[in-house]
Structure formats: C-alpha cells, structure tokens
Design an enzyme around this catalytic site. Sequence first.
Site, PDB file in Angstrom:
ATOM      1  N   GLY A  38     -14.638   5.332  26.697  1.00 14.06           N
ATOM      2  CA  GLY A  38     -13.637   5.229  25.629  1.00 14.06           C
ATOM      3  C   GLY A  38     -12.455   6.168  25.792  1.00 14.06           C
ATOM      4  CD  GLU A  39     -13.211  11.193  28.259  1.00 17.07           C
ATOM      5  OE1 GLU A  39     -12.760  11.189  29.419  1.00 17.07           O
ATOM      6  OE2 GLU A  39     -14.027  12.038  27.843  1.00 17.07           O
ATOM      7  CD  GLN A  97      -4.935  12.479   5.624  1.00 19.85           C
ATOM      8  OE1 GLN A  97      -5.536  13.525   5.820  1.00 19.85           O
ATOM      9  NE2 GLN A  97      -5.309  11.329   6.163  1.00 19.85           N
ATOM     10  CE  LYS A 192       0.740   4.536  -5.814  1.00 24.20           C
ATOM     11  NZ  LYS A 192       1.077   4.209  -4.419  1.00 24.20           N
TER      12      LYS A 192
HETATM   13  C1  R5P Z   1       2.401   5.840  -1.317  1.00 23.32           C
HETATM   14  O1  R5P Z   1       2.785   6.934  -1.666  1.00 23.32           O
HETATM   15  C2  R5P Z   1       3.177   4.966  -0.382  1.00 23.32           C
HETATM   16  O2  R5P Z   1       4.548   5.031  -0.601  1.00 23.32           O
HETATM   17  C3  R5P Z   1       2.695   3.543  -0.476  1.00 23.32           C
HETATM   18  O3  R5P Z   1       2.969   3.045  -1.753  1.00 23.32           O
HETATM   19  C4  R5P Z   1       1.230   3.445  -0.225  1.00 23.32           C
HETATM   20  O4  R5P Z   1       0.896   4.132   0.937  1.00 23.32           O
HETATM   21  C5  R5P Z   1       0.780   2.025  -0.093  1.00 23.32           C
HETATM   22  O5  R5P Z   1      -0.607   1.998   0.065  1.00 23.32           O
HETATM   23  P1  R5P Z   1      -1.422   0.739  -0.435  1.00 23.32           P
HETATM   24  O6  R5P Z   1      -0.774  -0.477   0.151  1.00 23.32           O
HETATM   25  O7  R5P Z   1      -2.807   0.957   0.101  1.00 23.32           O
HETATM   26  O8  R5P Z   1      -1.387   0.752  -1.927  1.00 23.32           O
END
Ligand code: R5P
Length: 314
Positions: A38-39, A97, A192
């Site tokens: 796999g390398e 991240q 969200k």
């Molecule tokens: C989040 O901060 C990004 O801007 C995207 O909204 C997010 O990464 C989308 O991820 P998913 O399609 O899994 O909701």
Amino acid sequence: MTDLRIFAGRSNPALAEQIAQYLGYPLGRVLLDDFPDGEISLKLLDDVRGCDAFIVQSTCPPVNTHLMELLICIDCMKRASAKRITAVIPYFGYARQDRKDEGRVPITAKLVANLLTTAGADRVLTLDLHAAQIQGFFDIPVDNLSAEPVFSAYFSSLVTGPLTLVSPDVGNVKRARVYANRLGGDLAIIDKRRVSGSETKTMAIIGDVKDKTVLMIDDIIATGSTVARAGEVVRDYGARRIITAATHAVLCGPAVERLSKAPFDRLAVTDTVPIPAAVREQLPALTVLSVSELMGEAIRRIHRNESVSSLFMK
Ligand code: R5P
C-alpha cells in the site's frame, strides 16, 4: 527565466491535463504506483533540475493517500534539485479542522501546512480555502484564488428577477457577500448547527427569500447535509427558484442521494474534485464549471513573477 514543469498526482488528472493545456506545456511524465503493502512508489521521468516545478493534486478522498502522494512528489522534486516547488492544491482537504474549538482536538489544517513545508514546498496555490486564515498557518507564500469569477459568469446568464444571496451557515457569510456585491441582491443567513459529521440542524433564517430567486453559496459539499437542509428551509420560506453553488464537490457518504432529493433548480460546482459520470447522471440539475483556466493563469503569473492578486484574490 527558469523552465516551467507541471506534473499531476492521481487525484484529478483531468483538471491537471486541462491546466497544462491552458499553459501550453505537456504534463511531466511521472511513474506512480502502489507497492504491494500500500505504500506509494513514485519516480519523475522528466528532469526538474533548476526548474520551476508545479505539482497539481487535490487532497480529496481518499484524502490521506492523495495527501501522502503530494508530499512524496514534493520530496522527490526537492531531491531532484527543482529550483522552486509549488504545490497546486485545487481542493485543500483537512481545512475544516482549523481551530481548537474544544479540548483535546488537533488543528489538522496546521499540521498539513507543516507537512507541506517540511516536504519542501516553496509556495502553495489553492482555491477557496475553507477559511482564508489558513494562509497564516504557512510561512511560505499562499495564493488563495476565488472561484467567484467562474461562478459569477455562469450566474449572470441564469438569474432573473429579485435575488437573495443565501449563506447556508454563518461561516459562508463573507463569501455570499462577495457575490451579492458582484451580482446585486439582498443577503440572507441560515443559522446552522452541526449535530455530527454528517448531520446538521437548521435553526432559523435571517433575511427575506419569499418570491425571490435564491442563490445559495457554500465552499464544500461533503455529505450534502448543509445545502440540502438549507434548500428545504428556503423553499419552505417561499423562495421562487433555488440555485445552489459550491466550489468543492467532495460528495461523500449520502451526498448524492441527498442532493437528488433537494429542491434545487440548479446546482453548480467546479471540477476541483473529479465527479464520476454516474454521479452526473443521477443529478440532472448539476453543472460542473471548470477552474482550469483560472488556475492555469495563476500558474502562468507565478512563473513569470507577475501579480496574481490583481486578478484573482479575494
Ligand atoms: C462548513 O463549514 C462548510 O462550509 C460546509 O458547509 C460543510 O463542510 C458541508 O458539509 P456537509 O455537506 O457534510 O454538510
């Protein structure tokens, strides 16, 4: 001026080929294979000694393999005496991240920046980084292009009547504002909350979408939860037409199913991540716009020591 050499990893050969065509250079020959364990095995078949070398590689799924392949290629170019090495990363993975928002978590975007620099990259060229601040994780130059000119050219022929730019989460507000300034129109924001890596919950919408054409802008579609849920919200609040756009169509897990059920009249993405033909067939609303000319032009300018920001930067 030193010679330009452009190579591609295995993540997005079609885009790399189009970039090379725009530049009028053939893609450099590279032998890429996997050892039985796999390398990754890599050998450049074209000389890069003293050259201005570019390696095009999106760190899309399989993310770790593509990232490692990029690092190996940079190391190889360095040991082959390239004069300057630019990592061209149309989609920069691990960018989400980017901070310690709770205890005992890594800042993986910073780790990736360290890895690229340690491998030997002299510059990075990328597009619509999840957060522009990631540029600050590097102590080498980073050109973070925007796909806005590509999307705006497409939208301008599509949008009629009153328009509202919708940010599907707070993180994308700045992006939506750029489009609102360019195309005209109001701004609305969806509140969200992320429940898990693949689920989001939408709390409320701030702004007016009733009887409007809605243009919803995101940087990434991963599992599709964010945009699909936001699409339902703006439909429920009375949007007349919903056009959704995202630069990076990572499309993992349930994304295709979610997008196929989402109330989008149009869904525009770019080719920073390759999209299989089968997926395109399942999503009739989908349009894939190419960023090859944008990235090719940026490479040309970097090579000639010309301004990149004057044309492309956010
Ligand atoms: C989040 O901060 C990004 O801007 C995207 O909204 C997010 O990464 C989308 O991820 P998913 O399609 O899994 O909701």
